[in-house]
Design a protein around this motif. Structure first.
Motif, PDB file in Angstrom:
ATOM      1  N   ALA A 312       0.825  -1.205   0.000  1.00 46.07           N
ATOM      2  CA  ALA A 312       0.000   0.000   0.000  1.00 46.07           C
ATOM      3  C   ALA A 312       0.866   1.266   0.000  1.00 46.07           C
ATOM      4  O   ALA A 312       0.565   2.244  -0.701  1.00 46.07           O
ATOM      5  CB  ALA A 312      -0.930  -0.004   1.216  1.00 46.07           C
ATOM      6  N   LEU A 313       1.968   1.256   0.768  1.00 46.27           N
ATOM      7  CA  LEU A 313       2.881   2.411   0.789  1.00 46.27           C
ATOM      8  C   LEU A 313       3.596   2.576  -0.549  1.00 46.27           C
ATOM      9  O   LEU A 313       3.859   3.708  -0.989  1.00 46.27           O
ATOM     10  CB  LEU A 313       3.894   2.251   1.919  1.00 46.27           C
ATOM     11  N   ASP A 314       3.921   1.466  -1.197  1.00 47.09           N
ATOM     12  CA  ASP A 314       4.526   1.554  -2.533  1.00 47.09           C
ATOM     13  C   ASP A 314       3.566   2.229  -3.508  1.00 47.09           C
ATOM     14  O   ASP A 314       3.992   3.033  -4.354  1.00 47.09           O
ATOM     15  CB  ASP A 314       4.889   0.149  -3.032  1.00 47.09           C
ATOM     16  N   ASN A 315       2.278   1.898  -3.395  1.00 49.43           N
ATOM     17  CA  ASN A 315       1.297   2.528  -4.270  1.00 49.43           C
ATOM     18  C   ASN A 315       1.205   4.029  -3.991  1.00 49.43           C
ATOM     19  O   ASN A 315       1.023   4.836  -4.910  1.00 49.43           O
ATOM     20  CB  ASN A 315      -0.075   1.873  -4.079  1.00 49.43           C
ATOM     21  N   VAL A 316       1.338   4.407  -2.722  1.00 51.65           N
ATOM     22  CA  VAL A 316       1.320   5.843  -2.379  1.00 51.65           C
ATOM     23  C   VAL A 316       2.492   6.545  -3.033  1.00 51.65           C
ATOM     24  O   VAL A 316       2.348   7.618  -3.640  1.00 51.65           O
ATOM     25  CB  VAL A 316       1.366   6.021  -0.846  1.00 51.65           C
ATOM     26  N   ARG A 317       3.683   5.940  -2.935  1.00 51.19           N
ATOM     27  CA  ARG A 317       4.887   6.564  -3.499  1.00 51.19           C
ATOM     28  C   ARG A 317       4.810   6.660  -5.022  1.00 51.19           C
ATOM     29  O   ARG A 317       5.217   7.664  -5.617  1.00 51.19           O
ATOM     30  CB  ARG A 317       6.126   5.763  -3.079  1.00 51.19           C
ATOM     31  N   VAL A 318       4.280   5.604  -5.658  1.00 56.91           N
ATOM     32  CA  VAL A 318       4.262   5.563  -7.122  1.00 56.91           C
ATOM     33  C   VAL A 318       3.151   6.448  -7.687  1.00 56.91           C
ATOM     34  O   VAL A 318       3.364   7.201  -8.652  1.00 56.91           O
ATOM     35  CB  VAL A 318       4.093   4.103  -7.610  1.00 56.91           C
ATOM     36  N   HIS A 319       1.959   6.371  -7.096  1.00 55.77           N
ATOM     37  CA  HIS A 319       0.798   7.040  -7.691  1.00 55.77           C
ATOM     38  C   HIS A 319       0.510   8.408  -7.077  1.00 55.77           C
ATOM     39  O   HIS A 319      -0.041   9.273  -7.763  1.00 55.77           O
ATOM     40  CB  HIS A 319      -0.443   6.145  -7.548  1.00 55.77           C
ATOM     41  N   ALA A 320       0.847   8.592  -5.804  1.00 58.72           N
ATOM     42  CA  ALA A 320       0.583   9.889  -5.176  1.00 58.72           C
ATOM     43  C   ALA A 320       1.781  10.821  -5.255  1.00 58.72           C
ATOM     44  O   ALA A 320       1.650  12.022  -5.002  1.00 58.72           O
ATOM     45  CB  ALA A 320       0.174   9.694  -3.712  1.00 58.72           C
ATOM     46  N   GLY A 321       2.934  10.268  -5.573  1.00 58.63           N
ATOM     47  CA  GLY A 321       4.116  11.092  -5.703  1.00 58.63           C
ATOM     48  C   GLY A 321       5.039  10.998  -4.498  1.00 58.63           C
ATOM     49  O   GLY A 321       4.625  10.590  -3.409  1.00 58.63           O
ATOM     50  N   GLU A 322       6.301  11.369  -4.720  1.00 52.89           N
ATOM     51  CA  GLU A 322       7.298  11.283  -3.651  1.00 52.89           C
ATOM     52  C   GLU A 322       7.003  12.235  -2.494  1.00 52.89           C
ATOM     53  O   GLU A 322       7.442  12.003  -1.364  1.00 52.89           O
ATOM     54  CB  GLU A 322       8.691  11.585  -4.221  1.00 52.89           C
ATOM     55  N   ASP A 323       6.260  13.313  -2.754  1.00 50.44           N
ATOM     56  CA  ASP A 323       5.990  14.305  -1.713  1.00 50.44           C
ATOM     57  C   ASP A 323       4.730  13.997  -0.912  1.00 50.44           C
ATOM     58  O   ASP A 323       4.390  14.745   0.013  1.00 50.44           O
ATOM     59  CB  ASP A 323       5.857  15.695  -2.345  1.00 50.44           C
ATOM     60  N   ALA A 324       4.022  12.944  -1.259  1.00 57.43           N
ATOM     61  CA  ALA A 324       2.787  12.611  -0.554  1.00 57.43           C
ATOM     62  C   ALA A 324       3.088  12.120   0.856  1.00 57.43           C
ATOM     63  O   ALA A 324       4.125  11.493   1.112  1.00 57.43           O
ATOM     64  CB  ALA A 324       2.010  11.547  -1.324  1.00 57.43           C
ATOM     65  N   HIS A 325       2.189  12.411   1.761  1.00 57.05           N
ATOM     66  CA  HIS A 325       2.346  11.972   3.148  1.00 57.05           C
ATOM     67  C   HIS A 325       1.385  10.810   3.399  1.00 57.05           C
ATOM     68  O   HIS A 325       0.264  10.802   2.898  1.00 57.05           O
ATOM     69  CB  HIS A 325       2.036  13.122   4.116  1.00 57.05           C
ATOM     70  N   ALA A 326       1.833   9.829   4.194  1.00 59.30           N
ATOM     71  CA  ALA A 326       1.017   8.652   4.503  1.00 59.30           C
ATOM     72  C   ALA A 326       0.958   8.459   6.013  1.00 59.30           C
ATOM     73  O   ALA A 326       1.904   8.791   6.740  1.00 59.30           O
ATOM     74  CB  ALA A 326       1.583   7.406   3.824  1.00 59.30           C
ATOM     75  N   TRP A 327      -0.152   7.918   6.472  1.00 59.53           N
ATOM     76  CA  TRP A 327      -0.351   7.627   7.885  1.00 59.53           C
ATOM     77  C   TRP A 327      -0.731   6.154   8.049  1.00 59.53           C
ATOM     78  O   TRP A 327      -1.581   5.648   7.301  1.00 59.53           O
ATOM     79  CB  TRP A 327      -1.467   8.495   8.466  1.00 59.53           C
ATOM     80  N   ILE A 328      -0.086   5.483   8.985  1.00 64.54           N
ATOM     81  CA  ILE A 328      -0.404   4.088   9.300  1.00 64.54           C
ATOM     82  C   ILE A 328      -0.993   4.042  10.706  1.00 64.54           C
ATOM     83  O   ILE A 328      -0.371   4.512  11.664  1.00 64.54           O
ATOM     84  CB  ILE A 328       0.846   3.186   9.238  1.00 64.54           C
ATOM     85  N   LEU A 329      -2.180   3.463  10.824  1.00 64.26           N
ATOM     86  CA  LEU A 329      -2.850   3.352  12.118  1.00 64.26           C
ATOM     87  C   LEU A 329      -3.083   1.866  12.425  1.00 64.26           C
ATOM     88  O   LEU A 329      -3.708   1.158  11.620  1.00 64.26           O
ATOM     89  CB  LEU A 329      -4.187   4.089  12.106  1.00 64.26           C
TER      90      LEU A 329
END
Length: 403
Positions: A312-329
């Motif tokens: 899921a984090l790989d998808n964030v990096r690839v599709h949302a961009g390197e500057d996107a922020h992610a939160w894991i709960l």
């Protein structure tokens, strides 16, 4: 790397063989008791005694013969039916009134066991063949076709053919079920390999393609070749390979599926703290929120859940961009563990997931949903264009680790 071979046998007819063995013993005792309580009415009781002795010894000695289809040979079936027919034809000799009175024959209902053996072994055609001989023998024994004789003959004939037909349907169903289980096992193995490839090789090839195109020159050619190999590998992963059938064609063995299981890591039942596995995922642009107490899961479930979070984090990096922020709960509940991955990217346009599947890009379907499905859990993806994406991963504790 350890390998285990697990053979799953399915046999609907095996209980029928056990029931037949019990039926033969009980009907043997029944025939002996009939004679014991009415032996005074026999003109030649020694004929009945001799026959019942042979029938009893034969029944007890041949119990292993009716243990399964392999040991129940055609020669045995022929001899068994012959003993039943001889007993029917000897009845008038032992009891002269047998032809004028509709009483039981010497083998009585033991004869049906011989016919049922034909039915279980060869199906309804064999049952019809054996019951026809029994019908002829009963008519000869009575001297004339009475209503009771016709009734008994028809009952044996219909019952044996029905049992034979049921056995044939059961065998066909076993083969179909075994083939379905084999296909399911092959599909799961292909999805597991596809997830591993997606999480490693395909990601690297995609990165090489992007970087090579950005650098230009000879690197662009290298990126183009990497892109071609990525497409070819995705096609191979999506299509899979056709495996030879492992369904047994030997009806005496029953249908079975042989599954080879490969253990990549040694067996260890010690629970793993999910927080420890997800801690390395935290960083400048990934925030990890976790409970204060350990979140313990069986090792296979913890590893697969952590890998799904990584996908899921790989998808964030690839599709949302390197500057996107992610939160894991991480949420630890008594009956399940829930991990939510949320980002502030542009979201996924409607229909994009279906389009990606058609292009062979199965990261969400395999790396995330496939892993959770194998754990007995689920993965829900919520995305609103312009408002980011949220992936909720649920693993029930009762099924975690059962793969």
């Amino acid at each position: 790397m350890a390998k285990r071979e697990r053979v799953v046998r399915m046999s609907v007819e095996q209980p029928l063989w056990r029931a037949l063995a019990g039926y033969r013993v009980l009907t043997m005792v029944y025939a002996v008791l009939i004679f014991a309580f009415g032996w005074k009415g026999y003109e030649r009781p020694w004929v009945a005694v001799g026959y019942l002795a042979v029938m009893s010894v034969w029944t007890l000695a041949t119990l292993p013969r009716v243990a399964n289809a392999a040991s129940c040979t055609k020669r045995f079936l022929g001899a068994d039916l012959t003993i039943a027919l001889v007993g029917i034809l000897l009845t008038p000799l032992a009891e002269a009134q047998a032809q004028s009175v509709d009483g039981p024959t010497l083998p009585s209902i033991w004869t049906a066991g011989s016919v049922l053996a034909y039915a279980i072994k060869g199906g309804w055609r064999w049952a019809g063949f054996a019951s026809s001989f029994v019908a002829v023998a009963n008519i000869i024994e009575r001297g004339h076709p009475s209503r009771d004789t016709f009734h008994n003959v028809l009952l044996v004939w219909v019952a044996s053919i029905a049992v034979g037909y049921i056995v044939e349907v059961a065998r066909a169903s076993e083969r179909t079920l075994a083939r379905a289980l084999e296909i399911e096992a092959a599909t799961r193995e292909r999805e597991r390999l596809a997830r591993d490839i997606h999480d490693s090789v395909l990601q690297v090839l995609a990165m090489v393609q992007r970087r090579g195109t950005a650098l230009g020159g000879e690197a662009a050619e290298l990126g183009r070749m990497a892109g071609e190999q990525e497409v070819a590998l995705r096609t191979l992963v999506a299509g899979g390979l056709t495996r030879p059938s492992l369904v047994s064609e030997d009806e005496s063995e029953g249908a079975f599926v042989r599954v080879v299981e490969v253990d990549d890591e040694p067996d260890d039942d010690t629970p793993v703290d999910l927080r420890v596995l997800l801690a390395p995922r935290a960083g400048a642009r990934v925030t990890l929120s976790e409970p204060g107490a350990p979140v313990l899961l069986p090792p296979p479930a913890a590893r697969e859940l952590a890998t799904a979070v990584g996908a899921a984090l790989d998808n964030v990096r690839v599709h949302a961009g390197e500057d996107a922020h992610a939160w894991i709960l991480i949420e630890d509940w008594p009956d399940e563990v829930i991990v939510t991955v949320r980002d502030d990217g542009p979201g996924i346009p409607e229909g994009r997931l279906a389009e990606a599947w058609g292009e062979g890009r199965m990261g969400v379907a395999l790396s995330i949903r496939g892993r959770l499905r194998d754990l007995g859990g689920s993965a829900e993806l919520i995305s609103v264009p312009g408002q980011g994406t949220e992936v909720e991963l649920k693993v029930p504790r009762g099924k975690a680790g059962k793969k």
